[in-house]
Scaffold this motif. Structure first.
Motif, PDB file in Angstrom:
ATOM      1  N   THR A 199       8.200   4.412   0.255  1.00  0.00           N
ATOM      2  CA  THR A 199       6.809   3.947   0.261  1.00  0.00           C
ATOM      3  C   THR A 199       5.847   5.127   0.336  1.00  0.00           C
ATOM      4  O   THR A 199       4.903   5.236  -0.453  1.00  0.00           O
ATOM      5  N   LYS A 200       6.095   6.019   1.282  1.00  0.00           N
ATOM      6  CA  LYS A 200       5.201   7.173   1.440  1.00  0.00           C
ATOM      7  C   LYS A 200       5.240   8.069   0.199  1.00  0.00           C
ATOM      8  O   LYS A 200       4.203   8.549  -0.274  1.00  0.00           O
ATOM      9  N   ASP A 201       6.448   8.274  -0.349  1.00  0.00           N
ATOM     10  CA  ASP A 201       6.562   9.074  -1.575  1.00  0.00           C
ATOM     11  C   ASP A 201       5.728   8.473  -2.700  1.00  0.00           C
ATOM     12  O   ASP A 201       5.025   9.189  -3.433  1.00  0.00           O
ATOM     13  N   VAL A 218      -1.351   6.819   5.694  1.00  0.00           N
ATOM     14  CA  VAL A 218      -1.340   7.496   4.392  1.00  0.00           C
ATOM     15  C   VAL A 218      -1.803   6.533   3.304  1.00  0.00           C
ATOM     16  O   VAL A 218      -2.558   6.916   2.400  1.00  0.00           O
ATOM     17  N   LEU A 219      -1.366   5.286   3.388  1.00  0.00           N
ATOM     18  CA  LEU A 219      -1.804   4.269   2.431  1.00  0.00           C
ATOM     19  C   LEU A 219      -3.324   4.158   2.421  1.00  0.00           C
ATOM     20  O   LEU A 219      -3.953   4.123   1.349  1.00  0.00           O
ATOM     21  N   ASP A 254       2.372   5.558  10.530  1.00  0.00           N
ATOM     22  CA  ASP A 254       2.126   6.777   9.755  1.00  0.00           C
ATOM     23  C   ASP A 254       2.049   6.468   8.269  1.00  0.00           C
ATOM     24  O   ASP A 254       1.215   7.037   7.544  1.00  0.00           O
ATOM     25  N   VAL A 255       2.902   5.541   7.804  1.00  0.00           N
ATOM     26  CA  VAL A 255       2.863   5.142   6.394  1.00  0.00           C
ATOM     27  C   VAL A 255       1.561   4.413   6.085  1.00  0.00           C
ATOM     28  O   VAL A 255       0.916   4.655   5.057  1.00  0.00           O
ATOM     29  N   LYS A 257       5.727  -1.998   8.016  1.00  0.00           N
ATOM     30  CA  LYS A 257       5.484  -0.580   7.770  1.00  0.00           C
ATOM     31  C   LYS A 257       5.050   0.153   9.042  1.00  0.00           C
ATOM     32  O   LYS A 257       4.275  -0.377   9.847  1.00  0.00           O
ATOM     33  N   ASN A 279      10.397   2.883   4.067  1.00  0.00           N
ATOM     34  CA  ASN A 279       9.226   3.657   4.484  1.00  0.00           C
ATOM     35  C   ASN A 279       9.130   5.028   3.811  1.00  0.00           C
ATOM     36  O   ASN A 279       8.051   5.459   3.424  1.00  0.00           O
ATOM     37  N   ARG A 280      10.275   5.708   3.650  1.00  0.00           N
ATOM     38  CA  ARG A 280      10.233   7.011   2.987  1.00  0.00           C
ATOM     39  C   ARG A 280       9.817   6.871   1.533  1.00  0.00           C
ATOM     40  O   ARG A 280       8.944   7.611   1.043  1.00  0.00           O
TER      41      ARG A 280
END
Length: 349
Positions: free
Chosen positions: A156-158, A191-192, A187-188, A184, A153-154
């Motif tokens: 992914t968000k990056d 953002v996606l 929050d992710v 997922k 997840n981290r």
């Protein structure tokens, strides 16, 4: 028309016929999991042979224009993808080479940490590495979709934030609907969606759960709940359906060459083997039930079209177009060079 963001396995003429029966206009196939460069080239070559042998049913699509033309001809567009970045072997210049061979989707990591970033199964997600940032931008430049399905997840968000183009989670579900490391967090996913990306909702029982697999209506309700999280413009289909896999295939997919032990991937010791398909998806052609199922849970015709095809086409258009720009730039360079422009090959172009 329906577009499936991810399938895997050993495709056959029968598989292609089933896709046509369901009016699947395009499907991203898995050309590799753990394979390095040469093995990946072999896989692409085998796919080209397979498609050529079944050219009345399928053709390789590398742009939205090609996908639409293939679909209009009554065939299914095959989009070449990989579920890991091992094919690059750490070489950023190989991204462009594979793009020229028709590859249009690469997942940054598979089930293990690699030099690009963290996997969903690692205890600690490192985030997108310096190498990962370079590869993501090169994929942006050359028209390859960044896939983040098995990515932590981290990381992914990056990657979503770092990418200059929208990205995808081609085959996963919201963790809030079925908790699993492969899925997922909300929050992710938000953002996606904010960055224009797409989630392909999966039918793979191990990450979807028995409840959502028990009926077409229940699975479509999962899609509706995903839309509540992300918006109807950012949810699509990514079944993760496998074809003709046997135990050696699952062992390779889960363990590759990296362990002497047993790894269950998304499965578990309690359910170690092949996961049964959803009750409503026993045969590949049952994909054709999805438009009706989505209407039954309240989606109108326009929304059904977005979920089943238009959201993928919009994303593909934003990403794949860069490959055409790279080709055009190269042709312009050749034509402007007084030596290259006079060669037979340049003249033929």
């Amino acid at each position: 028309m329906l577009i499936d963001g991810l399938q895997c396995g050993h495709f056959t003429r029968e598989t292609f016929s089933e896709l046509r029966k369901a009016d699947v206009g395009a499907v991203t196939v898995t050309c590799g999991f753990w394979e390095g460069t040469v093995e990946s080239l072999d896989s692409i070559a085998r796919w080209r042979d397979l498609v050529n042998a079944n050219k009345d049913l399928v053709a390789i699509g590398t742009s939205v224009k090609e996908i639409e033309a293939i679909t209009a001809s009554g065939r299914t567009a095959i989009i070449l993808g990989f579920q890991n970045s091992n094919l690059l072997e750490g070489r950023v210049r190989f991204v462009e080479l594979f793009a020229e061979l028709g590859v249009r989707a690469i997942q940054l990591t598979y089930n293990n940490q690699n030099e690009l970033g963290g996997s969903c199964y690692e205890d600690e997600d490192s985030g997108l590495s310096r190498t990962g940032k370079e590869i993501v931008r090169e994929m942006n430049r050359t028209g390859i979709l960044v896939d983040l399905s098995h990515v932590g997840n981290r990381t992914t968000k990056d990657a979503i934030i770092h990418s200059e183009k929208p990205v995808a989670v081609t085959h996963a579900n919201p963790d809030s609907l079925f908790p699993h490391k492969r899925n997922k967090t909300d929050d992710v996913l938000r953002v996606l969606a904010e960055k224009g990306g797409v989630l392909g909702c999966a039918t793979y029982r191990n990450i979807t759960g028995d409840h959502y697999c028990s009926s077409l209506r229940n699975w479509c309700e999962m899609v509706a709940k995903s839309v509540d999280i992300m918006g109807v413009d950012h949810v699509a289909i990514g079944t993760d359906r496998s074809h003709n896999f046997t135990k050696p295939d699952y062992d390779w997919m889960r363990m590759g060459r990296w362990t002497r032990g047993i790894d269950y991937g998304a499965a578990s010791a309690a359910r170690p083997g092949k996961a049964p398909p959803p009750a409503w998806f026993q045969e590949v052609h049952h994909l054709g039930l999805l438009p009706g199922g989505l209407k039954e849970v309240g989606f109108n015709a326009e929304e059904v079209e977005k979920i089943t095809s238009r959201n993928w086409l919009r994303l593909y258009g934003e990403v794949f177009g860069a490959a055409e720009q790279v080709r055009e730039a190269r042709l312009e360079f050749v034509q402007s060079d007084p030596v290259l422009a006079t060669t037979p090959r340049a003249a033929a172009s």
